[in-house]
Each structure stands twice: as structure tokens, then as C-alpha cells.
Scaffold this active site. Structure first.
Site, PDB file in Angstrom:
ATOM      1  N   CYS A 101       0.835  -1.200   0.000  1.00  0.00           N
ATOM      2  CA  CYS A 101       0.000   0.000   0.000  1.00  0.00           C
ATOM      3  C   CYS A 101       0.870   1.251   0.000  1.00  0.00           C
ATOM      4  O   CYS A 101       0.609   2.203  -0.736  1.00  0.00           O
ATOM      5  CB  CYS A 101      -0.930  -0.021   1.216  1.00  0.00           C
ATOM      6  SG  CYS A 101      -2.114   1.346   1.253  1.00  0.00           S
ATOM      7  N   CYS A 199      -6.372  -4.038   6.688  1.00  0.00           N
ATOM      8  CA  CYS A 199      -7.522  -3.141   6.605  1.00  0.00           C
ATOM      9  C   CYS A 199      -8.666  -3.713   5.789  1.00  0.00           C
ATOM     10  O   CYS A 199      -9.835  -3.411   6.068  1.00  0.00           O
ATOM     11  CB  CYS A 199      -7.093  -1.783   6.060  1.00  0.00           C
ATOM     12  SG  CYS A 199      -6.544  -1.802   4.329  1.00  0.00           S
TER      13      CYS A 199
END
EC number: 2.8.1.13
Length: 385
Positions: A101, A199
Site C-alpha cells: 500500500c 484493513c
């Protein structure tokens, strides 16, 4: 400078944005919408980048007095992080989605868009420090507080990305001081729990999530000599070094616990054995980058420290760039003492002192246990993903 502040909805990014304003920069806040799935609202302190987080970020931006936007990066996130996560596990590797990410979303897609819009830098709430050497080259260093240091997950940044990055919290001695500052500023997130877990798997059940995405298939759990000692519902659910969740029906001959030594997706087999068989003498990867100025002679062995997990201790090592089996260069790292439970797919970050020199995604590992000392075991001394 014109600064784009990435605001996750947590306390760190809110304080970082406020500090950027106080430093005299022209700041705009942006929250990245990374998922369009309706079931990603936070439960407890799990997850990040949810609808609730977006609202928290907007409230903080309003208090700071800066413009605030939400950018939809959900499609890019799915392709570059979620799909990559599935592919890596399916291939028997252990990926780090936070690294991907940072690499592909926050400091590639976001920074690229920011520069296109005329911003000079992107500011985040990461705990790391950027220093400049005597020749003006920017270097990534650990934060002042090692307990909260996040330089490991930023090890994927390149020199070009460091030139446009800003970490206002890097010199802060403790997270408690950041929370106190947030409270003084009137931020509602001052006591918000830190996010944790992956997440896009808000309930924390990675095995169940993977089973839903790639299905289940019964396979064998075997000893190193091929003896079947159990079964599983999908090799992708296991990682090297794993001890829990094996559900083996028989004890080892010596009565000791077994650990996952290797995952073989081609045969849907999981190999287990004693803890000492997890010792690794060498790791290497061809997907390496330098965080700032590269070594002048990377092909000459140099002393360093290597860290293989975000919260692991750094280990003294020797590293150099060598030609791999296929002739392409790879960063080869040999720790002075064996590493335990390293899996292809993990990220090895190389440090010299507090400086992050670079990183590589691990493609292969070499066992510290000689083949002739493993009683005819079937696991190779060199395990390649």
C-alpha cells in the site's frame, strides 16, 4: 511549499497535517477511499480507511482550517494490494499488504497525482525521519522513538519519492505526546485506538477470507521425510513459521511442537518440522530498491542490519548485489546469526545505523541446517518461491 496531507482518520495523520500548516506550508487534506464494500465500517479498533475514518478526517481538517477532499483509489487498491495479496498467498508466499500500500498507493499513485496537481510534497503521519547528507541527498531514517518507529514499512520508498515526502511526527519522542497535542487542538480522534490487522479484512480472519476468495481444497500436512501427519483445507492458509492451527493428529517422535517449514501450492502440501529447521542463513530477492542514494559499489559485500518484520529487532548481516540463478541481479543478505521463520514474500529492509538503505521482497531462502544433518529430509537447503 504546497503540501498534500494524507489523512487516514487517525490521530497521527491529523496532527501531522496540523504541524505542516504551522510550519508555513499551504496544506490540503485528502482521504483515500480504498474500498467500495459496504461492510468495512470499523469494528473495535480493527481496520483503517473506512467510512467512519473519512468522517473523522474531515472533522480534523475543519478544525485545522484546510480544504479537504476524498479521492477514490478503490480500484487501484484492489488491483495493486488486494489482488496482489491473494496472488502471493496462492503462490505459497507471505505478503505484507502495508508495504504494498505504501509502495503502490500512498507513495506512487497518490504522490503521482499530487505532483500532477502542482503539489510539492505529500505529508503523512508515519513515524520516520528524513535527513539530508552533506551533498544534499535525502535519506530515510528511523524515528526518534523506536517503540513507534515505522521506517520498516517505508523501506520501499525510492529517492524520487523521498524528495517529495514529509513526516512531521518523526522527531516526536512518544505517541502519548501526539495524543496530548491532538487533545489540545480539539481533535475528536485524540484517544481513538490505533488501527491494526489487515484493513481489507476487518474481522481479522485471514484464513477465512482467503478461503472465500480462492476456495478450499483438501491437502496433506507432511513431515520433512514425506510422512503424512495431518490434512488441511488449503495450503494458502499457512505461512512459514506458523505453529498454531495445524491440528495434527499425532505428536512428533520427540514430542516437540511442529512448525510450518514450507508451503507447496503446486501440490497443495504443507511441510512441517522442528523449530531449528526454520533457521535461515541467507535470503535474497530480485525486487530490490534503494531508499535514497544507492551504495557506490553494491556488488561489494557491506556490513548492515536486516529487519524482516515491522516489529522485529534488526539483525547484523552482510549484504551485496549478485547475479541470481537466472542471471538477473538480486540483493543477497547473509545474517551473522540465522533468522527464524522467514518466508518468501516477506520484505527484508536493510539498515546502516538508523538509515534505511533499501529493501527487497524475499524470493528465496537458504536453510542454515545442512542437508546431511537433516536425516534424509525432503526439504531442499535452498527453498525458492
Amino acid at each position: 511549499m504546497k503540501v498534500l496531507a494524507a489523512m487516514s482518520g487517525g490521530v497521527d495523520s491529523a496532527v501531522a497535517a496540523a504541524r505542516a500548516v504551522e510550519a508555513g506550508h499551504d496544506v490540503v487534506g485528502v482521504h483515500l477511499a480504498l474500498s467500495r464494500m459496504p461492510g468495512t465500517l470499523r469494528t473495535g479498533s480493527r481496520g483503517c480507511c473506512t467510512i467512519e475514518d473519512s468522517s473523522d478526517a474531515q472533522r480534523a481538517a475543519n478544525i485545522i482550517g484546510i480544504p479537504y477532499y476524498v479521492w477514490d483509489f478503490s480500484e487501484r487498491f484492489k488491483l495493486d494490494v488486494v489482488d496482489d495479496f491473494i496472488a502471493e498467498y496462492t503462490a505459497g508466499r507471505t505478503p505484507n499488504p502495508c508495504m504494498r500500500c505504501n509502495e503502490r498507493i500512498k507513495f506512487a499513485a497518490l504522490l503521482e497525482k499530487a505532483l500532477d496537481l502542482g503539489f510539492d510534497a505529500v505529508a503523512t503521519g508515519h513515524y520516520a525521519t528524513i535527513l539530508t547528507d552533506e551533498n544534499g541527498n535525502r535519506e530515510l531514517h528511523r524515528a526518534s522513538a523506536w517503540a513507534k518507529d515505522q521506517s520498516y514499512v517505508l523501506g520501499v520508498l525510492t529517492a524520487q519519492q523521498l524528495a517529495h515526502s514529509m513526516f512531521p511526527l518523526g522527531a516526536t519522542p512518544s505517541k502519548a505526546l501526539v495524543r496530548a497535542e491532538a487533545a489540545e487542538r480539539g481533535f475528536s480522534v485524540a484517544n481513538k485506538p490505533d488501527s491494526h490487522d489487515i484493513c481489507f479484512i476487518p474481522d481479522g480472519d485471514t484464513r477465512g477470507w482467503l478461503a472465500d476468495k480462492v476456495g478450499t481444497a483438501t491437502g496433506d500436512i507432511v513431515e520433512r521425510d514425506g510422512t503424512v501427519v495431518g490434512s488441511h483445507e488449503g495450503a494458502h492458509s499457512f505461512t512459514v513459521g506458523q505453529r498454531r492451527g495445524l491440528h495434527l493428529g499425532t505428536l512428533a517422535d520427540d514430542g516437540r511442537r511442529r512448525f510450518v517449514l514450507e508451503v507447496k501450492p503446486a501440490t497443495n502440501t504443507v511441510v512441517v518440522g522442528p523449530k531449528e529447521a526454520l533457521a535461515i542463513a541467507e535470503i535474497a530477492g530480485s525486487r530490490y530498491t534503494w531508499a535514497g542514494l544507492a551504495p557506490e559499489h553494491p556488488d561489494v559485500a557491506f556490513e548492515c542490519e536486516v529487519q524482516i518484520r515491522a516489529h522485529a529487532d534488526p539483525v547484523p548481516a552482510v549484504a551485496q548485489v549478485l547475479d541470481g540463478v537466472d542471471g538477473s541481479p538480486e540483493l543477497v543478505i547473509r545474517p551473522h546469526s540465522p533468522l527464524i521463520g522467514v518466508s518468501p514474500g516477506q520484505t527484508a529492509v536493510v539498515y546502516i545505523g538508523t538509515r534505511v538503505l533499501g529493501q527487497t521482497t524475499i524470493d528465496r531462502t537458504v536453510s542454515a541446517l545442512p542437508v546431511d544433518a537433516s536425516a534424509g529430509v525432503s526439504v531442499d537447503a535452498s527453498v525458492t518461491a
